[in-house]
Design an enzyme around this catalytic site. Structure first.
Site, PDB file in Angstrom:
ATOM      1  N   ARG A  60     109.199  45.289  15.979  1.00  0.00           N
ATOM      2  CA  ARG A  60     110.601  45.675  16.168  1.00  0.00           C
ATOM      3  C   ARG A  60     111.199  45.165  17.477  1.00  0.00           C
ATOM      4  O   ARG A  60     112.385  44.905  17.559  1.00  0.00           O
ATOM      5  CB  ARG A  60     110.679  47.208  16.190  1.00  0.00           C
ATOM      6  CG  ARG A  60     111.211  47.794  14.911  1.00  0.00           C
ATOM      7  CD  ARG A  60     111.385  49.277  15.055  1.00  0.00           C
ATOM      8  NE  ARG A  60     110.137  49.932  15.390  1.00  0.00           N
ATOM      9  CZ  ARG A  60     109.646  50.981  14.753  1.00  0.00           C
ATOM     10  NH1 ARG A  60     110.296  51.503  13.726  1.00  0.00           N
ATOM     11  NH2 ARG A  60     108.527  51.543  15.122  1.00  0.00           N
ATOM     12  N   LYS A 167      92.515  51.048  10.104  1.00  0.00           N
ATOM     13  CA  LYS A 167      92.289  52.481   9.982  1.00  0.00           C
ATOM     14  C   LYS A 167      93.305  53.239  10.839  1.00  0.00           C
ATOM     15  O   LYS A 167      93.827  52.626  11.765  1.00  0.00           O
ATOM     16  CB  LYS A 167      90.854  52.824  10.366  1.00  0.00           C
ATOM     17  CG  LYS A 167      90.588  52.714  11.873  1.00  0.00           C
ATOM     18  CD  LYS A 167      89.339  53.411  12.269  1.00  0.00           C
ATOM     19  CE  LYS A 167      89.590  54.840  12.616  1.00  0.00           C
ATOM     20  NZ  LYS A 167      89.691  55.179  14.041  1.00  0.00           N
ATOM     21  N   ASP A 196      87.012  48.693   8.791  1.00  0.00           N
ATOM     22  CA  ASP A 196      86.286  49.638   9.617  1.00  0.00           C
ATOM     23  C   ASP A 196      85.549  48.758  10.617  1.00  0.00           C
ATOM     24  O   ASP A 196      84.610  48.044  10.241  1.00  0.00           O
ATOM     25  CB  ASP A 196      85.288  50.449   8.790  1.00  0.00           C
ATOM     26  CG  ASP A 196      84.561  51.461   9.648  1.00  0.00           C
ATOM     27  OD1 ASP A 196      84.301  51.163  10.825  1.00  0.00           O
ATOM     28  OD2 ASP A 196      84.254  52.550   9.152  1.00  0.00           O
ATOM     29  N   HIS A 197      85.971  48.783  11.883  1.00  0.00           N
ATOM     30  CA  HIS A 197      85.435  47.764  12.796  1.00  0.00           C
ATOM     31  C   HIS A 197      83.933  47.918  13.018  1.00  0.00           C
ATOM     32  O   HIS A 197      83.273  46.975  13.443  1.00  0.00           O
ATOM     33  CB  HIS A 197      86.232  47.713  14.112  1.00  0.00           C
ATOM     34  CG  HIS A 197      85.900  48.806  15.080  1.00  0.00           C
ATOM     35  ND1 HIS A 197      86.426  50.062  14.999  1.00  0.00           N
ATOM     36  CD2 HIS A 197      85.086  48.820  16.170  1.00  0.00           C
ATOM     37  CE1 HIS A 197      85.956  50.802  15.987  1.00  0.00           C
ATOM     38  NE2 HIS A 197      85.144  50.079  16.717  1.00  0.00           N
ATOM     39  N   GLU A 235      80.307  58.886  22.944  1.00  0.00           N
ATOM     40  CA  GLU A 235      81.219  58.131  23.802  1.00  0.00           C
ATOM     41  C   GLU A 235      81.386  58.846  25.131  1.00  0.00           C
ATOM     42  O   GLU A 235      81.390  60.080  25.187  1.00  0.00           O
ATOM     43  CB  GLU A 235      82.587  58.019  23.145  1.00  0.00           C
ATOM     44  CG  GLU A 235      82.572  57.246  21.847  1.00  0.00           C
ATOM     45  CD  GLU A 235      83.978  57.024  21.353  1.00  0.00           C
ATOM     46  OE1 GLU A 235      84.545  55.972  21.689  1.00  0.00           O
ATOM     47  OE2 GLU A 235      84.517  57.892  20.656  1.00  0.00           O
ATOM     48  N   ASP A 254      88.599  60.991  12.911  1.00  0.00           N
ATOM     49  CA  ASP A 254      88.642  59.810  13.766  1.00  0.00           C
ATOM     50  C   ASP A 254      87.341  59.003  13.693  1.00  0.00           C
ATOM     51  O   ASP A 254      87.371  57.778  13.733  1.00  0.00           O
ATOM     52  CB  ASP A 254      88.909  60.247  15.221  1.00  0.00           C
ATOM     53  CG  ASP A 254      89.112  59.061  16.148  1.00  0.00           C
ATOM     54  OD1 ASP A 254      89.939  58.200  15.826  1.00  0.00           O
ATOM     55  OD2 ASP A 254      88.433  58.999  17.195  1.00  0.00           O
ATOM     56  N   HIS A 259      83.361  55.514  10.500  1.00  0.00           N
ATOM     57  CA  HIS A 259      82.188  54.882  11.111  1.00  0.00           C
ATOM     58  C   HIS A 259      80.867  55.567  10.735  1.00  0.00           C
ATOM     59  O   HIS A 259      79.907  54.912  10.345  1.00  0.00           O
ATOM     60  CB  HIS A 259      82.333  54.869  12.639  1.00  0.00           C
ATOM     61  CG  HIS A 259      83.677  54.364  13.113  1.00  0.00           C
ATOM     62  ND1 HIS A 259      84.348  53.358  12.479  1.00  0.00           N
ATOM     63  CD2 HIS A 259      84.462  54.729  14.159  1.00  0.00           C
ATOM     64  CE1 HIS A 259      85.487  53.114  13.123  1.00  0.00           C
ATOM     65  NE2 HIS A 259      85.586  53.945  14.134  1.00  0.00           N
ATOM     66  N   LYS A 356      83.392  62.838  22.260  1.00  0.00           N
ATOM     67  CA  LYS A 356      83.998  62.159  23.407  1.00  0.00           C
ATOM     68  C   LYS A 356      83.548  62.854  24.687  1.00  0.00           C
ATOM     69  O   LYS A 356      83.120  64.007  24.654  1.00  0.00           O
ATOM     70  CB  LYS A 356      85.516  62.264  23.336  1.00  0.00           C
ATOM     71  CG  LYS A 356      86.116  61.738  22.063  1.00  0.00           C
ATOM     72  CD  LYS A 356      86.911  60.493  22.330  1.00  0.00           C
ATOM     73  CE  LYS A 356      87.522  59.912  21.102  1.00  0.00           C
ATOM     74  NZ  LYS A 356      86.883  58.721  20.591  1.00  0.00           N
ATOM     75  N   LYS A 361      77.464  56.347  26.644  1.00  0.00           N
ATOM     76  CA  LYS A 361      77.956  55.685  25.434  1.00  0.00           C
ATOM     77  C   LYS A 361      76.726  55.182  24.705  1.00  0.00           C
ATOM     78  O   LYS A 361      75.916  54.438  25.269  1.00  0.00           O
ATOM     79  CB  LYS A 361      78.864  54.510  25.781  1.00  0.00           C
ATOM     80  CG  LYS A 361      79.371  53.787  24.520  1.00  0.00           C
ATOM     81  CD  LYS A 361      80.562  52.901  24.798  1.00  0.00           C
ATOM     82  CE  LYS A 361      81.008  52.120  23.570  1.00  0.00           C
ATOM     83  NZ  LYS A 361      81.701  52.909  22.566  1.00  0.00           N
TER      84      LYS A 361
END
Ligand code: BG6
Length: 510
Positions: A60, A167, A196-197, A235, A254, A259, A356, A361
């Site tokens: 935009r 996603k 889905d990475h 994470e 999420d 995943h 989280k 990680k």
């Protein structure tokens, strides 16, 4: 393999995509800047993009081609795997980047886009192959898809027209089903690439290679030899600037719906008969259909939900994050004990956890084997026998390790647990692992949907998440717990495993 050959792979063995025009909706957003264009640039460096291509960013905002290129250059410099001295290709890449302004709700703008694409394709002599990428806020997906259909842009004019959908794909089963109906009204299933990475991560793909390109593991990959499976996606980051989104989503939507469910499916599926998108996804869907969500009383004992909260003011508190309500009940951490109702896995717990603001990680899949049926050694109080354990370290220290028993040197027959390990970076070089988006964009350009989710796969995984989420919303779940930021998570997650005589591993963090 040398580092250079990892960057520019042996092209005799990797097909190059046909000339294509790539159209990214949401081009002024974060994902385009941090992931998509850096990944396309790295593919260009690796000589994996088509010989002829253009990339058109659509959004935009009012941007010129030059200012769009400038912004993308910053993204490439900051986030691309291959940049600067390793790849001087910015000057060949940049002139092929264009920006086109569009109001997502304005039907006429889609006709203008179609005309613009025609003119660009004519200018470059491109054969009308189109790859659309939806990277806008999900609320716009249906509008864009319907408008693309209305102006005929969803129907292939060349060899192919495909659409990649970022996603989250829906927020529950009903909305995912509705989105599937919408996308199917304009595109055929074989034109649709739901991202889905995690499936783009080399180490996630390696679960399949490990299982199906080696003979020795598959015979023991079942309830007779495996005691339980643990899947951890931990994470250190907190929700940061994404509080507004996260407070509606929560960790189940999420992280688990996509995943973690994919990791369960790849770990538990039967061997497909060929490396083929349909056959592979058929096998994953069978696992997801057999996955049993905890019901009734099991919702309390077999699920855990918690939020990070700092009591001493030394770390972040979820309820104080921007965009999060002060009374929010949204979990930032969850742990689940799930079962798969089929012959291979009956009775084997699959423990899943993700959260989280944790200590490390770390993404790992741990296969915990059973004890030997009869132990000859380590009799008596010095017994130190740990059953075999296979850990896939998916990130950040990519590799795997197998723990097994060996004899301690010296008199007697005492044993010790030791590791046999493999590390990708040591073997193939630091920069050898492509970014997930590189692999996925390349596959979408090549028309290989093996690493993308199919409609039924998405809906079956929402079925599990909905059952748990709705149980929690009804008040049938455990009370919301709290954990200290920077810790390993809430004590309730340990209690859940201890009840079965198990405990969480963090093999890849050691
Ligand atoms: C995304 C989630 O899908 O995955 C994020 O929306 C999460 O909340 C991210 O941080 C984790 O991805 P990775 O590749 O860093 O493990």
């Amino acid at each position: 393999m040398s580092v250079d050959s990892a960057i520019k792979p042996n092209l005799d063995r990797i097909q190059k995509p046909d000339p294509t025009c790539i159209v990214i909706f949401g081009a002024s957003g974060d994902l385009t800047h941090r992931k998509l264009v850096p990944a396309l640039h790295s593919l260009c460096c690796a000589e994996l993009l088509p010989d002829d291509f253009i990339i058109i960013g659509v959004a935009r905002s009012d941007l010129s081609n030059e200012s769009f290129r400038e912004r993308m250059r910053e993204g490439v410099d900051k986030f691309a795997r291959l940049t600067g001295e390793r790849c001087g290709d910015w000057d060949t890449f940049a002139p092929r980047l264009y920006y086109h302004r569009l109001d997502y709700h304005e039907p006429e703008d889609y006709q203008a886009l179609a005309d613009y694409l025609d003119s660009k394709e004519a200018e470059y002599g491109l054969p009308h192959n189109l790859l659309f990428y939806l990277s806008t806020p999900p609320i716009l997906y249906k509008t864009i898809i319907q408008q693309l259909g209305a102006v005929g842009l969803s129907r292939p004019k060349g060899e192919f027209t495909r659409i990649v959908v970022e996603k989250p794909f829906g927020t529950d089963l009903a909305s995912a089903h509705d989105l599937n109906l919408c996308v199917h009204s304009a595109f055929d299933e074989d034109q649709i690439y739901r991202i889905d990475h995690y499936l783009g991560k080399e180490t996630v793909q390696n679960i399949m290679v490990f299982r199906f390109a080696n003979l020795i593991f598959e015979p023991v990959w079942n309830r007779r030899y495996i005691d339980h499976v643990q899947i951890s996606v931990l994470e250190t980051v907190d929700v940061g600037r994404r509080g507004g989104y996260f407070d509606h989503a929560g960790v189940l939507r999420d992280m688990f719906q996509n995943h973690l469910m994919q990791l369960v499916a790849l770990t538990a599926m039967e061997p497909p008969t060929a490396w083929d998108a349909t056959l592979l996804r058929d096998e994953k869907v069978k696992v997801l259909r057999a996955l049993r969500p905890p019901e009734n009383g099991a919702l309390r004992t077999n699920t855990v939900r918690a939020q990070y909260r700092s009591l001493d003011g030394k770390g972040a508190t979820y309820r104080k994050e921007n965009g999060v309500g002060p009374q929010s009940e949204t979990p930032t951490y969850a742990a689940l004990e799930l079962y798969i109702d089929n012959w291979r896995w009956q009775g084997v717990p699959f423990y899943l956890r993700s959260g989280k603001s944790l200590k490390k990680k770390m993404t790992e899949v741990v296969i915990q084997f059973k004890e030997v049926p009869h132990m000859l050694f380590n009799m008596g109080i010095e017994a130190n026998v740990i059953p075999n354990q296979l850990s896939f370290c998916l990130q950040p220290d990519e590799g795997f390790q197998l723990a097994f028993q060996t004899k301690q040197p010296g008199a007697g027959m005492r044993t010790d647990s030791v590791d046999m390990s493999f590390n990708f970076a040591t073997q193939f070089g630091e920069k050898a692992l492509p970014e997930a988006y590189e692999r996925l964009l390349l596959d979408a350009l090549l028309g290989d949907a093996s690493l993308f989710a199919r409609a039924d796969e998405i809906e079956n995984s929402w079925r599990i998440i909905d059952a748990i989420q709705q149980g929690w919303d009804r008040g049938d779940g455990p009370p919301l717990g709290f954990y200290k930021p920077g810790s390993w998570g809430p004590a309730a997650a340990d209690v859940m495993l201890n009840a079965n005589g198990h405990r969480w591993c963090a093999s890849c963090a050691d």
